[in-house]
Design an enzyme around this catalytic site. Structure first.
Site, PDB file in Angstrom:
ATOM      1  N   CYS A  15      23.997  -4.662 -26.674  1.00 50.95           N
ATOM      2  CA  CYS A  15      22.898  -4.055 -25.938  1.00 50.95           C
ATOM      3  C   CYS A  15      21.605  -4.286 -26.719  1.00 50.95           C
ATOM      4  CB  CYS A  15      23.130  -2.559 -25.759  1.00 50.95           C
ATOM      5  SG  CYS A  15      24.740  -2.106 -25.087  1.00 50.95           S
ATOM      6  N   ARG A  16      20.528  -3.867 -26.132  1.00 53.04           N
ATOM      7  CA  ARG A  16      19.241  -3.778 -26.819  1.00 53.04           C
ATOM      8  C   ARG A  16      18.676  -2.394 -26.520  1.00 53.04           C
ATOM      9  NH1 ARG A  16      18.661  -7.670 -30.497  1.00 53.04           N
ATOM     10  NH2 ARG A  16      20.763  -6.771 -30.663  1.00 53.04           N
TER      11      ARG A  16
END
Length: 263
Positions: free
Chosen positions: A2-3
């Site tokens: 993810c970010r």
């Protein structure tokens, strides 16, 4: 993978923080620059933000890619905040949880996100289940690794641990049970940001008294961005950033801490 990104500072529109920067979190959903695992973060997204006078954050979460959500575009254009946590998701394994598995997770004043993956999920963490009361296990929003890691963190917060100790102890506990896990955790209560760098990138930018951002990667080319060393606990407010090596958390913490100078 993810970010994710957390912000504290002067009031800004959601879009100014999440959409407009050249390498914004919005763009990182399909073109991250420093993501080491996975390439596209299109399995869900979410943003949690705080309104003045209300300690409990609002959230907007959806399954699917952020670029396809017209309602988010409207929110980002008009909603302002002094504190937020947002994330775009690349699911480690397929699941039916959908929106419930999208960060940020929330409880009381806290917002939480996990950038990474637990190796051997779910079997590797089975020994940790006994440490959680049945009611807390039954209250999990989703059945993914991130939701379980959040349950471990929240259990420690409710027991009275500080945000930093709750994140640090959880990371060490999960890493011991599931070696090779990537455990970049991000937590805010709207006044402080706490994060861990463990297996993936983490950066911060601070302009003391004005703003602080903590993110998986810089969303622009501002020279003030600094990378957090791996296996480090970060604690920040609008004035200071404090970095503590996680390997030293059980040693003399005073000698391990490094405080960023004010500029």
């Amino acid at each position: 993978m993810c970010r994710h990104l957390a912000y504290l500072g002067d009031e800004e529109r959601l879009g100014t923080l999440l959409v407009q920067p050249e390498h914004s979190l919005y763009r990182q959903s399909w073109a991250p620059r420093r993501q080491r695992h996975g390439t596209v973060n299109a399995d869900g997204f979410g943003v949690g933000w705080y309104a003045d006078g209300d300690p409990v954050p609002a959230r907007y979460r959806r399954t699917g890619p952020v670029w396809g959500d017209q309602s988010f575009a409207d929110l980002a254009r008009v909603v302002g905040t002094r504190a937020l946590l947002a994330a775009v998701r690349d699911a480690t394994v397929a699941g039916a949880d959908g929106e419930a598995a999208a960060a940020p997770f929330a409880a009381g004043p806290w917002l939480f996100s996990h950038n990474g993956a637990v190796t051997g999920w779910p079997g590797a963490l089975a020994p940790l289940v006994s440490g959680l009361p049945p009611a807390e296990l039954l209250s999990l929003e989703a059945r993914c690794d991130s939701a379980f890691v959040w349950a471990l963190v929240l259990h420690r917060l409710h027991a009275g641990d500080t945000e930093g100790q709750a994140l640090a102890d959880t990371v060490v506990e999960v890493a011991e049970a599931a070696p090779g896990s990537r455990l970049n955790l991000l937590l805010t209560d709207g006044r402080t940001i706490t994060a861990t760098a463990w297996g993936d990138t983490l950066w911060y930018l601070i302009e003391p008294g004005r703003r602080v951002l903590v993110a998986s990667e810089p969303h622009d080319d501002d020279p003030l961005w600094r990378e957090v060393p791996d296996r480090t606990l970060l604690t920040a407010n609008r004035t200071d950033v404090l970095l503590t090596p996680l390997k030293d958390m059980s040693d003399d913490k005073a000698s391990a801490q490094h405080k960023e100078p004010r500029t």
